[in-house]
Design a protein around this motif. Structure first.
Motif, PDB file in Angstrom:
ATOM      1  N   TYR A 224       0.812  -1.215   0.000  1.00  0.00           N
ATOM      2  CA  TYR A 224       0.000   0.000   0.000  1.00  0.00           C
ATOM      3  C   TYR A 224       0.848   1.270   0.000  1.00  0.00           C
ATOM      4  CZ  TYR A 224      -3.842  -3.158   1.292  1.00  0.00           C
ATOM      5  OH  TYR A 224      -4.771  -4.171   1.306  1.00  0.00           O
ATOM      6  N   ASP A 282      -4.514  -0.615  -3.911  1.00  0.00           N
ATOM      7  CA  ASP A 282      -5.648   0.230  -3.564  1.00  0.00           C
ATOM      8  C   ASP A 282      -6.538  -0.512  -2.571  1.00  0.00           C
ATOM      9  OD1 ASP A 282      -4.897   2.158  -5.590  1.00  0.00           O
ATOM     10  OD2 ASP A 282      -5.736   0.775  -7.063  1.00  0.00           O
ATOM     11  N   SER A 298      -4.781   4.489  -4.145  1.00  0.00           N
ATOM     12  CA  SER A 298      -3.509   4.801  -3.497  1.00  0.00           C
ATOM     13  C   SER A 298      -2.829   6.001  -4.143  1.00  0.00           C
ATOM     14  CB  SER A 298      -2.576   3.589  -3.555  1.00  0.00           C
ATOM     15  OG  SER A 298      -2.418   3.139  -4.890  1.00  0.00           O
TER      16      SER A 298
END
Length: 324
Positions: A224, A282, A298
């Motif tokens: 992430y 994401d 993201s």
């Protein structure tokens, strides 16, 4: 049983009732390629429909693919890039016979390989770092968890005892060396107890132990923060069907926290992947009640959302295969 079950059931991973590929983002590459059927550097929205055994793929580069493949009552969705061409291959693992079935995206060839036995859990990932998904299963026996892997580099076989039979699988590239690491999430004594992640780092065979989340949280790994390492991440259900899901992500860059309320407990399945092509995972869910993917991107630092209607009630978002 919370770990994966065949797609005709709601899978234990359900969070429900009761840009081009960034070369440095190695932690996300394997999972993105498993769901990137057109090789444009973005995961494609994909659902499996149990009523007709069809995979529906909405290609982010344009166009659609509808492919009947697998059996809803017996098969686990097990996508991956098995032929190493950068595209996801449609693949399942069949619990009744322990066979992996797939179509190679590079040449359309059908492949069937026996690996595993009934009762195992498929955990196919790139464990040897050659850019191809390896066949792998976890077997819970005698109170222990055994990881069996068939390497794509040389066809070699390995069997490693790691974890307890009551643990949940959590493979990921936590050390950023291009190879997926064997890892588990161990629940505490009660639902409200803290859970612990145990990771065997493939780079040097060392072990990492990290306390993160609660016993009932679902593991939703991904890179992430874009540093090339899988982040330890969980999603927590609420107490009612309309309660929001809360994502807790431990950034591997600095150990900092990403926390986001995203999704609904009673209707949404986790579907994290790299949909915007920035090399980062994401936060995403697929809603069973209306067949919509809701994505917290993201690339916007998780401040902007998108939604795409794809699928229908009763389908299964294939991206959820990495949630345990």
């Amino acid at each position: 049983m919370r770990y994966l079950v065949p797609v005709s059931r709601r899978l234990a991973l359900v969070v429900a009732l009761g840009s081009l590929f960034v070369v440095s983002a190695l932690g996300q590459a394997g999972l993105r390629r498993a769901m990137d059927y057109d090789n444009d550097g973005r995961a494609d929205y994909t659902v499996f429909r149990p009523s007709n055994n069809v995979w529906y793929v909405n290609k982010s580069a344009g166009g659609f693919t509808f492919q009947q493949f697998g059996l809803a009552n017996t098969d686990y969705p097990a996508p991956g890039d098995f032929d190493g061409d950068g595209k996801g291959d449609i693949s399942v693992w069949r619990d009744t016979d322990g066979v992996w079935y797939r179509f190679n995206s590079s040449n359309g060839v059908f492949v069937a390989t026996a690996f595993g036995t009934s009762g195992d859990e498929p955990v196919g990932r790139d464990y040897d770092g050659d850019g191809k998904t390896d066949l792998a299963v976890v077997r819970r026996t005698g109170g222990a968890m055994i990881w069996y892997t068939l390497r794509s580099t040389d066809g070699g076989f390995s069997a490693i005892q790691f974890g307890l039979s009551t643990d949940y699988t959590a493979p990921g590239n936590y050390d950023g060396d291009t190879k997926f690491d064997i890892a588990v999430q161990r629940p505490g004594a009660t639902a409200a107890s803290q859970s612990t992640f145990y990771i065997q780092n493939s780079s040097n065979n060392s072990f990492s132990i990290v306390n993160w989340g609660l016993s009932n949280d679902l593991v939703v790994p991904g890179d992430y923060d874009g540093d090339g390492k899988t982040d330890i991440a969980v999603v927590r259900e609420g107490t009612t069907p309309t309660s929001v899901l809360v994502w807790y992500i431990r950034k591997s860059t600095d150990g900092g926290l990403i926390a986001a309320s995203w999704g609904l407990t009673g209707s949404d399945l986790s579907a994290q992947n790299d949909y915007d092509g920035d090399g980062k995972a994401d936060i995403a869910v697929w809603r069973d009640s209306n067949g919509v993917f809701f994505v917290l991107t993201s690339s916007s630092n998780f401040s902007t959302s998108t939604q795409s209607q794809w699928g229908a009630t009763g389908d299964y978002p294939v991206a959820g295969y990495d949630t345990h």
